[in-house]
Design a protein around this motif. Structure first.
Motif, mmCIF file in Angstrom:
data_model
loop_
_atom_site.group_PDB
_atom_site.id
_atom_site.type_symbol
_atom_site.label_atom_id
_atom_site.label_comp_id
_atom_site.label_asym_id
_atom_site.label_seq_id
_atom_site.Cartn_x
_atom_site.Cartn_y
_atom_site.Cartn_z
ATOM 1 N N PHE A 115 0.872 -1.058 0.014
ATOM 2 C CA PHE A 115 0.383 -0.091 -0.220
ATOM 3 C C PHE A 115 0.821 1.391 0.010
ATOM 4 O O PHE A 115 1.625 0.951 0.546
ATOM 5 C CB PHE A 115 -0.917 0.440 1.023
ATOM 6 C CG PHE A 115 -1.994 -1.038 0.874
ATOM 7 C CD1 PHE A 115 -2.741 -1.060 -0.082
ATOM 8 C CD2 PHE A 115 -2.473 -2.298 2.163
ATOM 9 C CE1 PHE A 115 -4.058 -1.859 -0.015
ATOM 10 C CE2 PHE A 115 -3.273 -2.480 2.196
ATOM 11 C CZ PHE A 115 -3.574 -2.869 1.015
ATOM 12 N N ILE A 116 0.647 1.815 -0.947
ATOM 13 C CA ILE A 116 1.425 3.443 -0.729
ATOM 14 C C ILE A 116 -0.327 4.447 -0.807
ATOM 15 O O ILE A 116 -0.615 4.730 -1.392
ATOM 16 C CB ILE A 116 1.771 3.628 -1.872
ATOM 17 C CG1 ILE A 116 2.852 3.316 -2.098
ATOM 18 C CG2 ILE A 116 2.588 5.620 -2.190
ATOM 19 C CD1 ILE A 116 2.002 1.156 -3.265
ATOM 20 N N PRO A 117 0.005 4.936 0.537
ATOM 21 C CA PRO A 117 -1.059 6.228 1.510
ATOM 22 C C PRO A 117 -1.081 7.278 0.380
ATOM 23 O O PRO A 117 -0.073 7.561 0.526
ATOM 24 C CB PRO A 117 -0.983 6.066 2.473
ATOM 25 C CG PRO A 117 -0.452 4.727 2.609
ATOM 26 C CD PRO A 117 0.940 4.309 2.033
ATOM 27 N N LEU A 118 -2.419 7.312 0.636
ATOM 28 C CA LEU A 118 -2.351 9.463 -0.187
ATOM 29 C C LEU A 118 -1.786 10.368 0.763
ATOM 30 O O LEU A 118 -2.337 10.337 2.148
ATOM 31 C CB LEU A 118 -3.343 9.556 -0.715
ATOM 32 C CG LEU A 118 -4.104 11.055 -1.388
ATOM 33 C CD1 LEU A 118 -3.337 10.992 -2.544
ATOM 34 C CD2 LEU A 118 -5.176 10.879 -1.125
ATOM 35 N N ALA A 119 -0.716 11.304 -0.243
ATOM 36 C CA ALA A 119 0.090 11.404 1.203
ATOM 37 C C ALA A 119 -0.496 12.612 1.229
ATOM 38 O O ALA A 119 -0.338 13.771 1.903
ATOM 39 C CB ALA A 119 1.823 11.811 0.991
ATOM 40 N N SER A 120 -1.506 13.352 -0.038
ATOM 41 C CA SER A 120 -2.427 14.387 0.406
ATOM 42 C C SER A 120 -3.344 15.210 1.099
ATOM 43 O O SER A 120 -4.304 15.256 1.186
ATOM 44 C CB SER A 120 -2.479 15.205 -1.042
ATOM 45 O OG SER A 120 -3.077 14.623 -1.880
ATOM 46 N N ALA A 121 -3.801 12.998 1.954
ATOM 47 C CA ALA A 121 -5.304 13.096 2.389
ATOM 48 C C ALA A 121 -4.899 14.005 3.653
ATOM 49 O O ALA A 121 -3.740 13.160 4.923
ATOM 50 C CB ALA A 121 -5.207 11.895 2.894
ATOM 51 N N ILE A 122 -5.709 14.573 4.340
ATOM 52 C CA ILE A 122 -5.190 16.068 5.214
ATOM 53 C C ILE A 122 -5.160 15.067 6.614
ATOM 54 O O ILE A 122 -4.762 15.248 7.691
ATOM 55 C CB ILE A 122 -6.438 16.782 5.318
ATOM 56 C CG1 ILE A 122 -6.321 17.749 4.351
ATOM 57 C CG2 ILE A 122 -6.462 18.001 6.531
ATOM 58 C CD1 ILE A 122 -7.378 18.852 4.331
ATOM 59 N N ARG A 123 -6.018 14.150 6.690
ATOM 60 C CA ARG A 123 -6.219 13.211 8.219
ATOM 61 C C ARG A 123 -5.305 11.850 8.178
ATOM 62 O O ARG A 123 -4.983 10.934 9.138
ATOM 63 C CB ARG A 123 -7.844 13.503 8.487
ATOM 64 C CG ARG A 123 -8.569 14.540 8.917
ATOM 65 C CD ARG A 123 -10.270 13.862 8.999
ATOM 66 N NE ARG A 123 -10.958 13.948 7.296
ATOM 67 C CZ ARG A 123 -10.444 13.907 6.094
ATOM 68 N NH1 ARG A 123 -10.456 15.572 6.556
ATOM 69 N NH2 ARG A 123 -11.136 13.858 5.282
ATOM 70 N N ASP A 124 -4.519 11.677 6.995
ATOM 71 C CA ASP A 124 -3.734 10.736 6.615
ATOM 72 C C ASP A 124 -4.394 9.028 6.949
ATOM 73 O O ASP A 124 -3.998 8.358 6.924
ATOM 74 C CB ASP A 124 -2.445 10.311 7.142
ATOM 75 C CG ASP A 124 -1.999 9.633 7.433
ATOM 76 O OD1 ASP A 124 -1.947 9.439 5.739
ATOM 77 O OD2 ASP A 124 -1.504 9.170 7.993
ATOM 78 N N GLU A 125 -6.121 9.273 6.378
ATOM 79 C CA GLU A 125 -6.792 8.600 6.900
ATOM 80 C C GLU A 125 -6.283 7.290 6.471
ATOM 81 O O GLU A 125 -6.485 5.802 6.253
ATOM 82 C CB GLU A 125 -8.461 8.546 6.375
ATOM 83 C CG GLU A 125 -8.431 9.223 5.071
ATOM 84 C CD GLU A 125 -8.106 11.085 4.271
ATOM 85 O OE1 GLU A 125 -8.614 10.771 3.440
ATOM 86 O OE2 GLU A 125 -7.928 10.959 4.891
#
Length: 369
Positions: A283-293
């Protein structure tokens, strides 16, 4: 006048909201309910997978996150029009329960449900409440949580239901896993509803950097934005790597069941799908997600040993190539990851959510007696 209870589902226009909404719709239809989806024109474009029996109710909504100054000034008025339309619909055909899945298209129906004091709940797919669900968290009777634990406002309690997956995913639940070996191996690459440029930038180079013996055996199925298709396809062709590219992958359940490894963003629906089918993942989480969900979404699989997480800041061709090789060159590890993923799954999430819906409907009946 029909006595069949009506469920109104309010959901936004991305797969993360719409897939679990579709799963609940399928389940409630099987239980003999009528179902109406309340969304906006953008959300209506994502309804092709919903059962034909689901009525599509389109109301106006808007967000402050898009458009220029004039468009932002018009947002409250557009939402007000949508709420008024939703109120009229609910007065004409009273729903027994309203369930919101988040996204700004869900605002009109959820606001109307609150104004009319109808039984209502929200389902949060991520480990952190989205903006719209934050708005309604203290204005609903139940909060169902797909990822556990979910960060909730102080004093607000949630019920862990898991994230419902579509019937097409449930049909492939626990599909036998063919571990990596001396045979062709499928790597599935997905970037969420809108694709992900960074995966188009990094994944092809990482595949090309694999040891030659391993690289010769991999087959790629990758989602890419339309503007990235030609260059990604050209890179794979020049490197002699078999690749099947799509702007949107329509047969995700089958692709998941057939792959040896998933490389993906960590959207809540994707995490739920891979757990139910049971496959190793990077998994490569979306870095721009404000809450790092997305990091929160992936946490359960990572802690269970079912997935590897690479923060976007650390994602390079070299780091990704090492992570891929670590899984595909170790069949026992890959097999363990697939089994561990299954151990985190909640295949009956839609049934759990449906039980909450009927519980709310029952509470309404008790109040009338």
């Amino acid at each position: 006048m029909t006595t069949t209870p009506l469920l109104v589902i309010a959901a936004g226009g991305t797969g993360g909201h719409m897939f679990p909404a579709q799963a609940l719709a399928e389940t409630m239809l099987e239980r003999g309910w009528r179902v109406r989806l309340s969304t906006d024109p953008r959300g209506a474009r994502y309804t092709g997978g919903f059962p034909e029996a689901v009525e599509i109710g389109v109301v106006r909504s808007a967000t402050f996150a898009r458009g220029g100054p004039l468009a932002k000034l018009a947002v409250p008025f557009r939402i007000a029009v949508g709420i008024a339309s939703a109120v009229r619909q609910m007065l004409a055909d009273k729903p027994a329960v309203i369930v919101g899945f988040g996204g700004y298209p869900a605002i009109p129906a959820m606001a109307a449900a609150w104004l009319l004091r109808r039984p209502r709940m929200i389902h949060e797919q991520n480990g952190v409440l989205g903006r719209v669900n934050q708005l309604f968290a203290r204005r609903v009777h139940r909060i169902a949580c797909g990822t556990w634990p979910t960060e909730l406002p102080a004093g607000v309690e949630g019920v862990h239901t898991g994230n419902p997956v579509r019937s097409a995913v449930l049909k492939r639940a626990g599909a036998p896993y063919i571990a990596p070996g001396d045979h062709p191996m499928e790597i599935l690459v997905m970037g969420g509803s809108q694709g992900a440029r960074i995966l188009s930038d990094v994944v092809p180079g990482a595949i090309a950097a694999l040891p030659e013996a391993l690289r010769a055996r991999v087959r790629i199925c990758q989602q890419a934005r339309e503007e990235d298709l030609d260059r990604v396809a050209g890179f794979y062709a020049d490197a002699g790597i078999a690749a099947d590219l799509h702007t949107f992958i329509t047969d995700v359940p089958d692709r998941l069941a057939e792959c040896q490894l998933l490389i993906s963003r960590a959207g809540a629906s994707t995490v739920a799908d891979v757990a139910v089918v049971g496959r190793p993942a990077i998994f490569i989480p979306l870095a721009s997600a404000i809450r790092d969900e997305q990091s929160a979404n992936a946490r359960g699989l990572v802690e269970a040993g079912a997935a590897t997480l690479i923060p976007e800041a650390d994602l390079t061709k070299a780091t990704l190539a090492r992570a891929i090789a670590d899984i595909l060159e170790n069949p026992d590890k890959a097999r363990h990851m697939a089994q561990a993923a299954l151990g985190t799954s909640v295949p009956d999430a839609a049934e759990r959510l449906a039980a909450l819906v009927e519980q709310l409907a029952g509470l309404q009946k008790e109040e009338k007696q």
